[in-house]
Write an enzyme that holds these catalytic residues in place. Structure first.
Site, PDB file in Angstrom:
ATOM      1  N   HIS A 364      34.629  34.607  43.732  1.00  0.00           N
ATOM      2  CA  HIS A 364      35.442  36.299  43.744  1.00  0.00           C
ATOM      3  C   HIS A 364      35.201  36.780  44.766  1.00  0.00           C
ATOM      4  O   HIS A 364      35.478  38.150  44.693  1.00  0.00           O
ATOM      5  CB  HIS A 364      34.979  36.510  42.080  1.00  0.00           C
ATOM      6  CG  HIS A 364      36.136  35.421  40.915  1.00  0.00           C
ATOM      7  ND1 HIS A 364      35.190  34.857  40.512  1.00  0.00           N
ATOM      8  CD2 HIS A 364      36.842  36.256  40.644  1.00  0.00           C
ATOM      9  CE1 HIS A 364      36.764  33.902  39.865  1.00  0.00           C
ATOM     10  NE2 HIS A 364      37.616  34.796  39.349  1.00  0.00           N
ATOM     11  N   ARG A 471      42.836  43.119  37.546  1.00  0.00           N
ATOM     12  CA  ARG A 471      41.402  42.538  37.052  1.00  0.00           C
ATOM     13  C   ARG A 471      40.337  43.671  36.693  1.00  0.00           C
ATOM     14  O   ARG A 471      39.717  44.272  37.411  1.00  0.00           O
ATOM     15  CB  ARG A 471      40.733  42.004  38.326  1.00  0.00           C
ATOM     16  CG  ARG A 471      41.280  40.703  38.703  1.00  0.00           C
ATOM     17  CD  ARG A 471      40.806  40.076  40.002  1.00  0.00           C
ATOM     18  NE  ARG A 471      40.976  38.397  40.106  1.00  0.00           N
ATOM     19  CZ  ARG A 471      42.253  38.161  40.982  1.00  0.00           C
ATOM     20  NH1 ARG A 471      42.430  39.431  42.368  1.00  0.00           N
ATOM     21  NH2 ARG A 471      43.426  37.058  41.372  1.00  0.00           N
ATOM     22  N   ARG A 507      44.555  42.820  32.632  1.00  0.00           N
ATOM     23  CA  ARG A 507      44.247  41.493  31.967  1.00  0.00           C
ATOM     24  C   ARG A 507      42.828  41.562  31.367  1.00  0.00           C
ATOM     25  O   ARG A 507      42.254  42.743  32.084  1.00  0.00           O
ATOM     26  CB  ARG A 507      43.541  40.120  33.441  1.00  0.00           C
ATOM     27  CG  ARG A 507      42.682  39.308  33.260  1.00  0.00           C
ATOM     28  CD  ARG A 507      42.929  38.137  33.668  1.00  0.00           C
ATOM     29  NE  ARG A 507      41.742  38.804  34.952  1.00  0.00           N
ATOM     30  CZ  ARG A 507      41.716  37.419  35.708  1.00  0.00           C
ATOM     31  NH1 ARG A 507      42.635  36.787  36.195  1.00  0.00           N
ATOM     32  NH2 ARG A 507      41.074  37.861  36.573  1.00  0.00           N
ATOM     33  N   ASN A 629      44.996  30.262  41.313  1.00  0.00           N
ATOM     34  CA  ASN A 629      44.203  29.975  41.744  1.00  0.00           C
ATOM     35  C   ASN A 629      43.595  29.100  40.857  1.00  0.00           C
ATOM     36  O   ASN A 629      42.150  28.410  41.084  1.00  0.00           O
ATOM     37  CB  ASN A 629      42.624  31.056  42.027  1.00  0.00           C
ATOM     38  CG  ASN A 629      43.163  32.568  43.077  1.00  0.00           C
ATOM     39  OD1 ASN A 629      45.026  32.475  43.711  1.00  0.00           O
ATOM     40  ND2 ASN A 629      43.221  33.711  42.971  1.00  0.00           N
ATOM     41  N   ARG A 640      37.409  25.445  43.181  1.00  0.00           N
ATOM     42  CA  ARG A 640      37.358  26.632  43.518  1.00  0.00           C
ATOM     43  C   ARG A 640      36.986  27.000  44.842  1.00  0.00           C
ATOM     44  O   ARG A 640      37.073  27.107  45.891  1.00  0.00           O
ATOM     45  CB  ARG A 640      38.757  27.491  43.160  1.00  0.00           C
ATOM     46  CG  ARG A 640      37.912  28.583  42.532  1.00  0.00           C
ATOM     47  CD  ARG A 640      38.490  29.279  41.087  1.00  0.00           C
ATOM     48  NE  ARG A 640      38.804  30.425  41.990  1.00  0.00           N
ATOM     49  CZ  ARG A 640      39.364  32.107  41.289  1.00  0.00           C
ATOM     50  NH1 ARG A 640      39.672  31.649  40.038  1.00  0.00           N
ATOM     51  NH2 ARG A 640      39.196  32.706  41.457  1.00  0.00           N
ATOM     52  N   CYS A 677      50.715  35.559  40.625  1.00  0.00           N
ATOM     53  CA  CYS A 677      49.632  36.292  41.123  1.00  0.00           C
ATOM     54  C   CYS A 677      48.489  35.819  41.740  1.00  0.00           C
ATOM     55  O   CYS A 677      47.233  36.768  41.638  1.00  0.00           O
ATOM     56  CB  CYS A 677      49.171  36.882  39.396  1.00  0.00           C
ATOM     57  SG  CYS A 677      48.206  36.506  38.602  1.00  0.00           S
TER      58      CYS A 677
HETATM   59  C1  PEP Z   1      43.989  33.048  39.354  1.00  0.00           C
HETATM   60  O1  PEP Z   1      43.138  32.127  38.744  1.00  0.00           O
HETATM   61  O2  PEP Z   1      44.740  32.594  40.340  1.00  0.00           O
HETATM   62  C2  PEP Z   1      43.756  34.601  38.720  1.00  0.00           C
HETATM   63  C3  PEP Z   1      45.160  35.939  39.362  1.00  0.00           C
HETATM   64  O3  PEP Z   1      42.554  35.292  38.313  1.00  0.00           O
HETATM   65  P1  PEP Z   1      41.498  35.143  39.055  1.00  0.00           P
HETATM   66  O4  PEP Z   1      41.510  34.935  40.755  1.00  0.00           O
HETATM   67  O5  PEP Z   1      40.846  36.371  38.416  1.00  0.00           O
HETATM   68  O6  PEP Z   1      40.528  33.781  38.502  1.00  0.00           O
HETATM   69 MG    MG Z   2      41.896  33.190  37.336  1.00  0.00          MG
END
Ligand code: PEP
Ligand code: MG
Length: 746
Positions: A364, A471, A507, A629, A640, A677
């Site tokens: 993040h 977000r 979200r 993601n 990730r 997204c």
């Molecule tokens: C994702 O997981 O692709 C997403 C858009 O949410 P975040 O990256 O904030 O977990």
């Molecule tokens: Mg996510």
């Protein structure tokens, strides 16, 4: 350890100090050091090998070996006994060197005559700088005392190397932290930038490794440790009601700060002639090399605590790195081992670039860097040891390259590159108002991701058709206490006003995993990414989610509203979340608030399970957005945040694209609007492939809209679909090679 050896090594250090104090050139100093060590240790040979480049060690000075081989004899890391000491960072002590494992005969040095070998790593805070070797004809095993004494000497040599003491006429060493260096890493946010280094954790430089008066040094150490203990106790007292993890760390600090063996080892080092700060750093170096070798997570964390504590102690002793220290440059490029999203937000947009020696593309913090459009490189190995505050730096966030202290030719080439990027930006501006229509007439809707107020001006400048992912947690992460409902209402209202009627998909709070709110106790979980996060927290402890829903409804003030729930893994979670929305609407109506004109309630598809939910789910949900993601990390079972496994799997892997295609088909059957997204939406090649799979709405960081639109307008999705189908038919793992061939042709 006998007092006798203590005096011996203090004598040795005393002689070393005298040797260093003269105004000899670098090479002469090194020669003197080897001569006096050989004399003190009563060995025929003493040699110093230093790194010439990352892979090669060079004999830089010797007493006893052939003088002609100085600066001629080189070896690779891992090669011969010296290379093995350097690779493993451990002492090799053998009475029968020619028969020891890994021995390599170097005829030019004449070393075949020597039986015993003692090699000591020369390292500073985990950074390997070279190897100190003593050899003798008689076959002796060097005693623990002798090893210890030489370790202390090696540490002093490391400090002196750091301070540039061996640089000068005739020395093969170029000054550390002065020459230009090129470092490579992974790209987490593209872009080229130029600036000056700002170290997140200031580096303390020990300028006086020797000390004449051990009693005085012991006193200084004791006073500093006392101050450290008081500081730790104070922090503990202040955080008694704080979160459990922080308390645990502070308890570990207290344990170390009161550790008798830590203190004793440092006092022994002082008795041998080291200054208090050099003694702290020697212990710290030792802990760092243990940290690098340990497989045990818990132990590594504790060693990291000790490392942090040692830094504090060094800052107390040297007075460096306090608020009165260096000033942040106007164009700071942040250098850190790692950084959390909240800390990054604290720095905000003033950063020109970020270079992490660890970090991860999927974290993040990386998402925040992207939101702020700050070039970010991760896994840039030696950056924290190479860079000093204020160093000039060029960050090439396209190639994943850092030029530290660059020379003029590199600077001018780099500035040309920045100018070319500015031209490309102009090109994107020229298509800003145009729709994203492919050659075969398919129209894409390109939206942007946001999370901070500062993102909103991009709605106009990027040409985004709306905010496909807002977000909301970013606003929670930047604070040090839970925002109040009124504050949320005001900030969501500002977002909607800035959107001027374009859709914004809010979200709800997505916390947990690596997004830890400073004011909430994190759950102690073995696998936070698979743990109590996002909607799971929202449903189990609905207080915050209800407050957020209320705030959103009030902020809309009758305007259309879109809400999206993160991390829905099964139908029932969506139903429960939706019923929270319905209940909130009811309550708001009763309280006399005006309700949104239209309300869409969607879900994020971030786990493979939701792709296989009953069709009824697809019918009930107002829209779906694929969070690529998270989806990718669960689809491939690859964290990730973990660079090592993350990059094994390509988004353009046939299995992943086939899964996306299946979700598209199901949404077509149920008539559910679908978007994507995750970060891949903003990568042009990935974006056109997602479009080829049937995705028609992509939400990405604002800076990606131009590049994605530009490529989208040049491709034919029917052709691309066929390329994917053919690659699948051929049994290929990823469609990337075939797609790249196609893109080169258009
Ligand atoms: C994702 O997981 O692709 C997403 C858009 O949410 P975040 O990256 O904030 O977990
Ligand atoms: Mg996510």
């Amino acid at each position: 350890m006998s007092n006798n050896t203590e005096t011996e090594s203090r004598k040795l250090l005393g002689r070393l100090r005298e040797a260093m104090a003269g105004d000899d050139a670098g090479q002469a100093r090194l020669d003197k050091i080897t001569a006096l060590i050989a004399d003190s240790m009563k060995t025929e040979v003493c040699s110093i090998y230093l790194f010439r480049d990352e892979e090669t060690l060079e004999l830089c000075a010797t007493e006893g070996l052939n003088r002609e081989s100085v600066h001629q004899t080189r070896m690779r890391v891992g090669e011969g006994l010296v290379g093995r000491v350097a690779r493993r960072g451990v002492v090799i002590n053998t009475a029968d060197a020619p028969n020891a494992r890994g021995f390599r005969y170097m005829p030019e040095t004449g070393e075949e005559r020597y039986s015993s070998f003692l090699g000591i790593p020369i390292q500073r805070l985990g950074e390997m700088l070279g190897v100190l070797v003593v050899q003798s004809k008689d076959s002796r095993d060097y005693s623990a005392d002798a090893i210890y004494a030489l370790e202390v000497v090696a540490m002093v040599i490391a400090e002196m190397t750091e301070l540039g003491a061996f640089v000068g006429e005739g020395a093969a060493l170029s000054p550390l932290h002065k020459q230009s260096v090129l470092l490579k890493g992974g790209v987490a946010q593209e872009g080229a930038t130029e600036g000056h280094i700002w170290l997140h954790e200031p580096r303390v430089v020990v300028t006086n490794p020797f000390a004449e008066d051990p009693d005085r040094e012991r006193e200084r150490l004791q006073e500093a440790v006392d101050e450290l203990r008081v500081g730790v106790d104070k922090m503990l007292a202040q955080s008694q009601n704080g979160d459990a993890e922080q308390l645990q760390v502070l308890e570990a600090y207290r344990m170390f700060a009161n550790s008798k063996s830590w203190m004793r080892r440092m006092e022994e080092d002082i008795a041998r002639g080291l200054s208090a700060e050099a003694a702290v750093e020697k212990e710290q170096s030792l802990a760092r090399s243990r940290m690098a070798q340990s497989q045990d997570n818990y132990l590594r964390e504790r060693l990291a605590d000790l490392d942090d504590l040692s830094n504090r102690l060094l800052r107390i002793l040297t007075g460096q790195g306090s608020e009165t220290g260096a000033e942040m440059p106007d164009d700071p490029v942040l250098v850190a081992r790692n950084i959390g999203p909240a800390e990054l937000l604290d720095y905000g947009r003033k950063l020109k670039g970020i270079i992490l020696s660890e970090g991860s593309v999927g974290s993040h913090a990386a998402i925040v860097a992207r939101a702020l459009a700050i070039p970010l490189l991760v896994h840039v190995g030696k950056i924290t040891t190479e860079a000093l505050n204020g160093d000039h730096v060029l960050v090439d966030g396209d190639q994943g390259v850092v030029h530290l202290r660059p020379d003029d030719t590199v600077i001018s080439a780099f500035r040309d590159k920045i100018a070319m990027q500015a031209q490309a930006k102009e090109r994107y501006t020229s298509i800003r108002e145009k729709p994203a229509i492919t050659v075969d007439g398919e129209q894409l809707q390109l939206m942007m991701n946001a999370g901070l107020m500062a993102d909103l001006p991009s709605l106009e400048t990027s040409g985004a058709e709306g905010v496909g992912l807002f977000r909301t947690e970013l606003q929670f992460l930047v604070r040090n206490q839970m925002p109040k409902r009124g504050e949320l209402v005001a900030s969501y209202a500002r977002v909607l006003a800035a959107a001027k009627g374009k859709e914004v998909i809010f979200r709800t709070l997505d916390i947990g995993s690596d997004k830890v709110l400073p004011y909430m106790t994190p759950a102690d979980e073995p696998n936070p990414a698979l743990g109590w996060r996002a909607i799971r927290v929202g449903l189990d402890k609905p207080g915050v989610m209800r407050m957020q829903l209320q705030a959103l409804i009030r902020a809309a003030e009758g305007r259309p509203l879109s809400i999206m729930f993160p991390f829905i893994a099964q139908f029932e979670e969506y139903r429960q979340a939706r019923s929270e929305v319905d209940k909130t609407l009811d309550r708001e109506r009763k309280l006399g608030h005006v309700l949104p004109k239209t309300l869409k309630v969607g879900a994020m598809l971030e786990t493979p399970s939701l792709g296989f939910a009953p069709l009824k789910f697809f019918e009930e949900v107002d829209f779906l957005s694929i969070g690529g993601n998270d989806l990718k990390q669960f689809f491939f079972a690859a964290d990730r945040e973990n660079e090592r496994v993350r990059s094994r799997y390509d988004t353009l892997n046939i299995s992943f694209l086939s899964f996306i295609e299946r979700v598209v088909e199901r949404c077509e059957i149920s008539g559910t609007p679908l978007s994507f997204c995750g970060e891949d939406a903003g990568r042009p090649v990935e974006a056109v492939c997602l479009a080829a799979m049937g995705i028609r709405r992509l939400s990405m960081r604002p800076a990606s809209i131009g590049p994605v639109k530009s490529l989208m307008m040049r491709v034919n999705l029917t052709d691309l679909r066929k390329i994917v189908a053919d690659a699948r038919h051929r049994g290929e793992q990823s469609v990337r090679p075939a797609v790249m061939d196609y893109l080169r042709e258009i």
